[in-house]
Every structure is written in structure tokens, then in C-alpha cells.
Design a protein around this motif. Structure first.
Motif, PDB file in Angstrom:
ATOM      1  N   LEU A  22       0.833  -1.206   0.000  1.00 31.47           N
ATOM      2  CA  LEU A  22       0.000   0.000   0.000  1.00 31.47           C
ATOM      3  C   LEU A  22       0.872   1.263   0.000  1.00 31.47           C
ATOM      4  N   ARG A  23       1.982   1.189   0.764  1.00 31.48           N
ATOM      5  CA  ARG A  23       2.909   2.327   0.796  1.00 31.48           C
ATOM      6  C   ARG A  23       3.519   2.531  -0.587  1.00 31.48           C
ATOM      7  N   GLU A  24       3.887   1.416  -1.210  1.00 29.50           N
ATOM      8  CA  GLU A  24       4.482   1.490  -2.545  1.00 29.50           C
ATOM      9  C   GLU A  24       3.486   2.097  -3.532  1.00 29.50           C
ATOM     10  N   GLN A  25       2.223   1.667  -3.405  1.00 28.08           N
ATOM     11  CA  GLN A  25       1.156   2.171  -4.276  1.00 28.08           C
ATOM     12  C   GLN A  25       0.960   3.679  -4.068  1.00 28.08           C
ATOM     13  N   ARG A  26       1.011   4.082  -2.807  1.00 28.74           N
ATOM     14  CA  ARG A  26       0.814   5.496  -2.463  1.00 28.74           C
ATOM     15  C   ARG A  26       1.939   6.366  -3.027  1.00 28.74           C
ATOM     16  N   ASP A  27       3.160   5.796  -3.091  1.00 29.70           N
ATOM     17  CA  ASP A  27       4.318   6.572  -3.543  1.00 29.70           C
ATOM     18  C   ASP A  27       4.428   6.679  -5.062  1.00 29.70           C
ATOM     19  N   VAL A  28       3.575   5.957  -5.776  1.00 32.74           N
ATOM     20  CA  VAL A  28       3.689   5.942  -7.245  1.00 32.74           C
ATOM     21  C   VAL A  28       3.575   7.341  -7.875  1.00 32.74           C
ATOM     22  N   PRO A  29       2.552   8.162  -7.525  1.00 30.59           N
ATOM     23  CA  PRO A  29       2.463   9.488  -8.154  1.00 30.59           C
ATOM     24  C   PRO A  29       3.713  10.338  -7.916  1.00 30.59           C
ATOM     25  N   ALA A  30       4.264  10.278  -6.692  1.00 32.94           N
ATOM     26  CA  ALA A  30       5.474  11.062  -6.389  1.00 32.94           C
ATOM     27  C   ALA A  30       6.651  10.562  -7.222  1.00 32.94           C
ATOM     28  N   ARG A  31       6.724   9.233  -7.396  1.00 34.05           N
ATOM     29  CA  ARG A  31       7.818   8.687  -8.204  1.00 34.05           C
ATOM     30  C   ARG A  31       7.680   9.102  -9.661  1.00 34.05           C
ATOM     31  N   LYS A  32       6.435   9.110 -10.139  1.00 32.46           N
ATOM     32  CA  LYS A  32       6.171   9.532 -11.523  1.00 32.46           C
ATOM     33  C   LYS A  32       6.600  10.985 -11.713  1.00 32.46           C
ATOM     34  N   GLN A  33       6.238  11.797 -10.736  1.00 28.65           N
ATOM     35  CA  GLN A  33       6.552  13.222 -10.808  1.00 28.65           C
ATOM     36  C   GLN A  33       8.066  13.442 -10.829  1.00 28.65           C
ATOM     37  N   LEU A  34       8.753  12.654  -9.999  1.00 32.09           N
ATOM     38  CA  LEU A  34      10.209  12.762  -9.921  1.00 32.09           C
ATOM     39  C   LEU A  34      10.840  12.388 -11.261  1.00 32.09           C
ATOM     40  N   ILE A  35      10.334  11.339 -11.872  1.00 28.53           N
ATOM     41  CA  ILE A  35      10.863  10.899 -13.171  1.00 28.53           C
ATOM     42  C   ILE A  35      10.588  11.984 -14.211  1.00 28.53           C
ATOM     43  N   ASP A  36       9.353  12.510 -14.191  1.00 29.22           N
ATOM     44  CA  ASP A  36       8.970  13.507 -15.191  1.00 29.22           C
ATOM     45  C   ASP A  36       9.726  14.824 -15.004  1.00 29.22           C
ATOM     46  N   SER A  37      10.114  15.132 -13.766  1.00 30.67           N
ATOM     47  CA  SER A  37      10.809  16.395 -13.525  1.00 30.67           C
ATOM     48  C   SER A  37      12.148  16.436 -14.262  1.00 30.67           C
ATOM     49  N   ARG A  38      12.742  15.257 -14.483  1.00 34.78           N
ATOM     50  CA  ARG A  38      13.997  15.205 -15.242  1.00 34.78           C
ATOM     51  C   ARG A  38      13.746  15.650 -16.677  1.00 34.78           C
ATOM     52  N   LEU A  39      12.607  15.266 -17.200  1.00 39.29           N
ATOM     53  CA  LEU A  39      12.253  15.604 -18.586  1.00 39.29           C
ATOM     54  C   LEU A  39      11.909  17.095 -18.685  1.00 39.29           C
ATOM     55  N   GLN A  40      11.324  17.612 -17.626  1.00 30.73           N
ATOM     56  CA  GLN A  40      10.872  19.007 -17.617  1.00 30.73           C
ATOM     57  C   GLN A  40      12.029  19.981 -17.908  1.00 30.73           C
ATOM     58  N   ALA A  41      13.182  19.736 -17.303  1.00 32.21           N
ATOM     59  CA  ALA A  41      14.339  20.612 -17.505  1.00 32.21           C
ATOM     60  C   ALA A  41      14.734  20.621 -18.987  1.00 32.21           C
ATOM     61  N   HIS A  42      14.737  19.434 -19.601  1.00 35.80           N
ATOM     62  CA  HIS A  42      15.088  19.342 -21.029  1.00 35.80           C
ATOM     63  C   HIS A  42      14.021  20.012 -21.887  1.00 35.80           C
ATOM     64  N   ARG A  43      12.765  19.838 -21.484  1.00 40.16           N
ATOM     65  CA  ARG A  43      11.645  20.427 -22.215  1.00 40.16           C
ATOM     66  C   ARG A  43      11.782  21.955 -22.236  1.00 40.16           C
ATOM     67  N   GLU A  44      12.189  22.514 -21.089  1.00 39.16           N
ATOM     68  CA  GLU A  44      12.335  23.960 -21.002  1.00 39.16           C
ATOM     69  C   GLU A  44      13.495  24.480 -21.837  1.00 39.16           C
ATOM     70  N   SER A  45      14.633  23.775 -21.821  1.00 35.53           N
ATOM     71  CA  SER A  45      15.784  24.205 -22.631  1.00 35.53           C
ATOM     72  C   SER A  45      15.420  24.186 -24.112  1.00 35.53           C
ATOM     73  N   LEU A  46      14.714  23.124 -24.512  1.00 39.48           N
ATOM     74  CA  LEU A  46      14.331  22.999 -25.917  1.00 39.48           C
ATOM     75  C   LEU A  46      13.388  24.132 -26.318  1.00 39.48           C
ATOM     76  N   LYS A  47      12.424  24.411 -25.462  1.00 39.11           N
ATOM     77  CA  LYS A  47      11.455  25.462 -25.739  1.00 39.11           C
ATOM     78  C   LYS A  47      12.161  26.823 -25.840  1.00 39.11           C
ATOM     79  N   ALA A  48      13.102  27.068 -24.935  1.00 40.20           N
ATOM     80  CA  ALA A  48      13.832  28.348 -24.934  1.00 40.20           C
ATOM     81  C   ALA A  48      14.602  28.503 -26.244  1.00 40.20           C
ATOM     82  N   SER A  49      15.257  27.424 -26.721  1.00 41.35           N
ATOM     83  CA  SER A  49      16.042  27.563 -27.950  1.00 41.35           C
ATOM     84  C   SER A  49      15.127  27.699 -29.166  1.00 41.35           C
ATOM     85  N   GLN A  50      13.936  27.074 -29.113  1.00 42.66           N
ATOM     86  CA  GLN A  50      12.981  27.225 -30.230  1.00 42.66           C
ATOM     87  C   GLN A  50      12.461  28.666 -30.297  1.00 42.66           C
TER      88      GLN A  50
END
Ligand SMILES: [Zn+2]
Length: 234
Positions: A22-50
Motif C-alpha cells: 500500500l505504501r508502494e502504491q501510495r508513492d507511485v504518483p510522487a515517483r512519476k513526478q520525480l521521473i517527469d521532472s527530469r524531462l521538464q528541464a530538457h523540455r524547457e531548454s528545448l522550448k527556450a532555444s525554439q
């Protein structure tokens, strides 16, 4: 060890697994967010250069418009020269044309610099795009693994709950409800072994009579300090 204690310990093992899942299940959204936050930085750099390229494209276009305008002006002066009746008039127009040509050259030099800058910007954007795509691939792979894990958690939980239902059949309701209350309260163990003369949960020294009762195991024996249920491990 009495069969009842053994059964309760098996139940505790299942319940602890359920809590962990249940704890593992509860932590899934936070883990997803953490994974996606890595992509966010790249997304912003790409957008800035575009955006930088868009801005630069507009300023290059402006330069071209300026140059075209100046060239039209020269054409107009040349036409006027054809109709000029006096030499002075002709020379004055020639002077104007030379002036405009100077401007055109300045604009064209600026255009060359701007085009070089554009090449550099495009190179940077290409790099950002590659970085983004590489990270995106990684992130999507991790999301997929996480999704699979979510599915497995569901399956494991269902299995643990079936086993639990079987285990509580025939258990003394008094033991069971006390056990469930303590498990809820401590969040880890409701049943702990007596370790020499201490409680295996809170490690406080137990009164000899409590140790004695726990060793006999005929009734519920609890720790005076943490309330956990005690059993003799040997
Ligand atoms: Zn205790």
C-alpha cells in the motif's frame, strides 16, 4: 510455539506485506513526478532555444524587408534619373543612390552576422532536441516499468488479501481485534518475540511474570510499555 501464535505470525507477515504494498502504491504518483521532472528541464531548454530561433527568424525577415525597400528606392531613383533634365539633378540622384547602397551594404553585413548566429542557434536547438529525445526515451521506459509494477502491486495485494481472509478463519476475535489495533497503531509489528527478558518491539525490560506468561502462551500477553503482543520465540 502454539499453533495459534504461528497462525498469527503468518497473518502478521501477510499484513506487513499488505502495508508495504500500500505504501508502494501510495508513492507511485510522487515517483512519476520525480521521473517527469527530469524531462521538464530538457523540455524547457528545448522550448527556450525554439523561441530564440523564432525571434531571430523574425529579425532576419525584417532585415530582408529593409534591404528590399532600399533596392526599390534605388530603382525609383534610377527612373527619376532617366527623366532628369539637368545634370545637377542627375548628380544629386546619383549621390542619393550611393547613400542608399551604403545602407544596403551595412544591412547585408549585418545579415551575414545574423545568419551565422542563426546557424549556431539551430545547432544548439538540435543538441537540445537530441538531449530531450534521449531523456524522453529513458523516462518513457521508466514509466512503463512503473506501470507494470502498479499492475503487479494490484495482483500481489489481491493475493495477500485472499490469504489473509483464509488465515483469520477461526481466530479468536479478541486476539484478532487487539492485534489489528496494535498493528494500526505501531505501523510495523503487533506481535513481537520476548528477547531474553525484554520486549522485542520497544526493548524495555519486562516484569518476570509477563515473561513467564508469554512463554506459556496460553493467553494474550502484552508489553506493559508499547502494548505489543508478546510470544516466546523458542
Ligand atoms: Zn514493548
Amino acid at each position: 510455539m502454539s499453533p495459534l501464535i504461528e497462525k498469527m505470525l503468518t497473518l502478521q507477515d501477510r499484513d506487513r506485506k499488505i502495508l508495504q504494498l500500500l505504501r508502494e502504491q501510495r508513492d507511485v504518483p510522487a515517483r512519476k513526478q520525480l521521473i517527469d521532472s527530469r524531462l521538464q528541464a530538457h523540455r524547457e531548454s528545448l522550448k527556450a532555444s525554439q523561441e530564440e530561433i523564432l525571434k531571430h527568424t523574425a529579425s532576419l525577415k525584417n532585415l530582408e524587408v529593409e534591404i528590399e525597400g532600399k533596392k526599390d528606392l534605388i530603382k525609383k531613383y534610377r527612373d527619376q534619373q532617366l527623366q532628369a533634365k539637368k545634370n545637377e539633378e542627375y548628380r544629386a540622384l546619383e549621390h542619393e543612390i550611393a547613400n542608399v547602397q551604403k545602407h544596403i551594404r551595412a544591412f547585408e553585413e549585418k545579415e551575414i552576422v545574423e545568419m551565422e548566429r542563426m546557424e549556431a542557434l539551430q545547432k544548439t536547438m538540435g543538441e537540445h532536441q537530441q538531449d530531450f529525445q534521449a531523456e524522453e526515451k529513458q523516462v518513457l521506459a521508466e514509466f512503463k516499468i512503473l506501470e507494470q509494477r502498479v499492475g503487479n502491486i494490484e495482483g500481489e495485494l489481491a493475493q495477500m488479501r485472499i490469504e489473509r481472509t483464509e488465515l483469520i478463519q477461526g481466530l479468536d476475535p479478541a486476539w484478532l481485534s487487539r492485534y489489528e489495533r496494535i498493528l494500526q497503531k505501531t505501523g510495523n509489528f503487533a506481535m513481537v518475540p520476548v528477547e531474553k527478558t525484554c520486549c522485542g518491539g520497544c526493548h524495555m525490560t519486562l516484569p518476570p511474570s509477563v515473561v513467564h506468561d508469554a512463554r506459556r502462551g496460553t493467553a494474550i500477553t502484552t508489553c506493559n510499555y508499547c502494548g505489543r503482543m508478546l510470544y516466546a520465540s523458542t
